[in-house]
Scaffold this motif. Structure first.
Motif, short mmCIF file in Angstrom:
data_model
loop_
_atom_site.label_atom_id
_atom_site.label_comp_id
_atom_site.label_asym_id
_atom_site.label_seq_id
_atom_site.Cartn_x
_atom_site.Cartn_y
_atom_site.Cartn_z
N GLY A 182 -8.37 3.07 7.25
CA GLY A 182 -8.35 1.97 6.30
C GLY A 182 -7.28 2.17 5.23
O GLY A 182 -6.84 3.29 4.97
N VAL A 183 -6.90 1.06 4.62
CA VAL A 183 -5.79 1.06 3.67
C VAL A 183 -6.21 0.40 2.37
O VAL A 183 -6.94 -0.60 2.37
CB VAL A 183 -4.58 0.31 4.28
CG1 VAL A 183 -3.54 -0.04 3.22
CG2 VAL A 183 -3.94 1.15 5.38
N LEU A 184 -5.75 0.97 1.26
CA LEU A 184 -5.89 0.36 -0.07
C LEU A 184 -4.50 0.08 -0.61
O LEU A 184 -3.64 0.97 -0.59
CB LEU A 184 -6.65 1.29 -1.00
CG LEU A 184 -6.84 0.85 -2.47
CD1 LEU A 184 -8.15 1.45 -3.03
CD2 LEU A 184 -5.67 1.25 -3.38
N VAL A 185 -4.27 -1.14 -1.08
CA VAL A 185 -2.99 -1.47 -1.71
C VAL A 185 -3.25 -1.97 -3.13
O VAL A 185 -4.25 -2.63 -3.41
CB VAL A 185 -2.19 -2.54 -0.94
CG1 VAL A 185 -1.50 -1.94 0.27
CG2 VAL A 185 -3.05 -3.73 -0.53
N VAL A 204 -1.09 8.88 0.01
CA VAL A 204 -0.51 7.84 -0.85
C VAL A 204 0.99 7.72 -0.63
O VAL A 204 1.72 8.72 -0.62
CB VAL A 204 -0.81 8.11 -2.34
CG1 VAL A 204 -0.21 7.03 -3.22
CG2 VAL A 204 -2.32 8.20 -2.56
N ALA A 205 1.43 6.47 -0.49
CA ALA A 205 2.86 6.17 -0.38
C ALA A 205 3.27 5.30 -1.57
O ALA A 205 2.55 4.38 -1.95
CB ALA A 205 3.16 5.43 0.92
N GLY A 212 10.11 -7.63 -10.57
CA GLY A 212 9.87 -7.14 -11.92
C GLY A 212 9.20 -5.78 -11.98
O GLY A 212 8.98 -5.26 -13.07
N LYS A 213 8.89 -5.19 -10.82
CA LYS A 213 8.20 -3.90 -10.81
C LYS A 213 8.87 -3.00 -9.78
O LYS A 213 9.06 -3.39 -8.64
CB LYS A 213 6.72 -4.09 -10.48
CG LYS A 213 5.88 -2.87 -10.76
CD LYS A 213 4.41 -3.22 -10.69
CE LYS A 213 3.52 -2.02 -11.00
NZ LYS A 213 3.69 -1.52 -12.36
N ARG A 214 9.21 -1.78 -10.19
CA ARG A 214 9.98 -0.90 -9.33
C ARG A 214 9.17 -0.39 -8.14
O ARG A 214 9.68 -0.32 -7.03
CB ARG A 214 10.50 0.29 -10.14
CG ARG A 214 11.49 1.19 -9.39
CD ARG A 214 12.21 2.11 -10.35
NE ARG A 214 11.30 3.00 -11.05
CZ ARG A 214 10.93 4.20 -10.58
NH1 ARG A 214 11.40 4.63 -9.43
NH2 ARG A 214 10.10 4.96 -11.29
N GLU A 215 7.88 -0.04 -8.39
CA GLU A 215 7.09 0.56 -7.32
C GLU A 215 5.68 0.00 -7.30
O GLU A 215 5.20 -0.59 -8.28
CB GLU A 215 7.01 2.09 -7.50
CG GLU A 215 8.31 2.82 -7.25
CD GLU A 215 8.16 4.32 -7.38
OE1 GLU A 215 8.89 5.03 -6.68
OE2 GLU A 215 7.31 4.79 -8.17
N MET A 216 4.99 0.22 -6.18
CA MET A 216 3.56 -0.05 -6.01
C MET A 216 3.00 1.09 -5.15
O MET A 216 3.75 1.92 -4.66
CB MET A 216 3.33 -1.40 -5.31
CG MET A 216 4.00 -1.51 -3.95
SD MET A 216 3.41 -2.89 -2.94
CE MET A 216 1.81 -2.23 -2.35
N ARG A 218 0.31 2.45 -1.96
CA ARG A 218 -0.54 2.18 -0.80
C ARG A 218 -1.19 3.48 -0.36
O ARG A 218 -0.51 4.48 -0.12
CB ARG A 218 0.25 1.57 0.36
CG ARG A 218 -0.62 1.23 1.58
CD ARG A 218 0.14 0.42 2.62
NE ARG A 218 1.23 1.17 3.19
CZ ARG A 218 2.41 0.61 3.57
NH1 ARG A 218 2.61 -0.67 3.42
NH2 ARG A 218 3.34 1.37 4.10
N GLY A 219 -2.53 3.47 -0.29
CA GLY A 219 -3.26 4.65 0.13
C GLY A 219 -3.90 4.42 1.48
O GLY A 219 -4.43 3.35 1.76
N THR A 220 -3.86 5.45 2.35
CA THR A 220 -4.45 5.36 3.68
C THR A 220 -5.53 6.43 3.83
O THR A 220 -5.34 7.58 3.45
CB THR A 220 -3.39 5.56 4.77
OG1 THR A 220 -2.36 4.59 4.59
CG2 THR A 220 -3.98 5.40 6.16
N LYS A 221 -6.67 6.04 4.38
CA LYS A 221 -7.77 6.96 4.62
C LYS A 221 -7.53 7.68 5.95
O LYS A 221 -7.50 7.02 6.99
CB LYS A 221 -9.09 6.21 4.63
CG LYS A 221 -10.31 7.09 4.89
CD LYS A 221 -11.58 6.28 4.73
CE LYS A 221 -12.81 7.14 5.04
NZ LYS A 221 -14.07 6.41 4.81
#
Length: 221
Positions: A182-185, A204-205, A212-216, A218-221
């Motif tokens: 599963g993935v969390l964004v 985490v990636a 307007g935002k450099r990064e975000m 995404r976490g994967t289980k």
């Protein structure tokens, strides 16, 4: 809590909370942010990685219903099914919802958008043959799901105003709620949030962020 309407840079409206000086979406574009973070890097990433035609989604912060509506619209374009759960402690009033201009900008059904908000809370409702919605009114700390979801849209208010929502305790609940792979964004890229995700077991990636935002993250289980 008072909320005021404002226009973001892509023309879509969002809501601002003067008491916190916080808004529901990025001022650089509500629709643009949601499409990038949750649809592109969340929904389509998970579908591509898992070659799946069905996806169960948990949204942390149902809010204006924008993320749910964009996800519904994607099910109308592509052949996949979504079982969507949106959690919200403080639902919007219908007069606030009626001021939003998403359907006009997206050339989409106003009736379907309003249906997302009008269906009962705490019940599973069929919005279309490809999209089912359950809205739950509760605090995020009250989520106790286990191995239920493929994807989490983590769209809580920012760590500056609600740091308690970006802790190991909350992210452990998210990790437990996800199925394997599963993935969390989330739109956030804060170092404390990233370390909290990693500490409970997420891989985490850091990804390029929305306008307007450099990064975000995404976490994967």
């Amino acid at each position: 809590m008072k909320r005021t309407l404002f226009k973001t840079d892509d023309g879509s409206y969002s809501l601002h909370i003067p008491e916190w000086d916080e808004q529901y979406h990025s001022k650089h574009g509500a629709i643009a942010e949601a499409l990038h973070v949750f649809i592109k890097e969340g929904l389509y990433h998970w579908i591509a990685e898992n070659k799946a035609s069905e996806v169960s989604i948990l949204e942390i912060g149902f809010g204006t219903g924008l993320n749910a509506f964009l996800t519904f619209l994607e099910t109308e374009k592509k052949s996949f099914n979504v079982d969507y759960t949106g959690v919200e402690a403080y639902p919007l009033e219908m007069d606030e919802i009626n001021m939003l201009n998403y359907t006009m900008l997206l050339n989409a059904s106003e009736e379907k958008f309003l249906q997302l908000h009008n269906v009962p809370w705490e019940e599973k409702s069929t919005i279309s043959k490809n999209f089912q919605l359950t809205k739950q009114q509760k605090f995020f700390s009250e989520i106790n799901s286990e191995n239920c979801f493929n994807l989490i849209y983590f769209d809580a208010f920012g760590i500056r105003v609600q740091p308690e929502l970006w802790t190991e305790e909350i992210f452990r609940k998210m990790h437990t709620a996800l199925k394997p792979n599963g993935v969390l964004v989330t739109y956030a890229a804060n170092g404390n949030a990233r370390r909290a995700l990693q500490s409970v077991g997420f891989k985490v990636a850091r990804l390029p962020g929305p306008p307007g935002k450099r990064e975000m993250l995404r976490g994967t289980k």
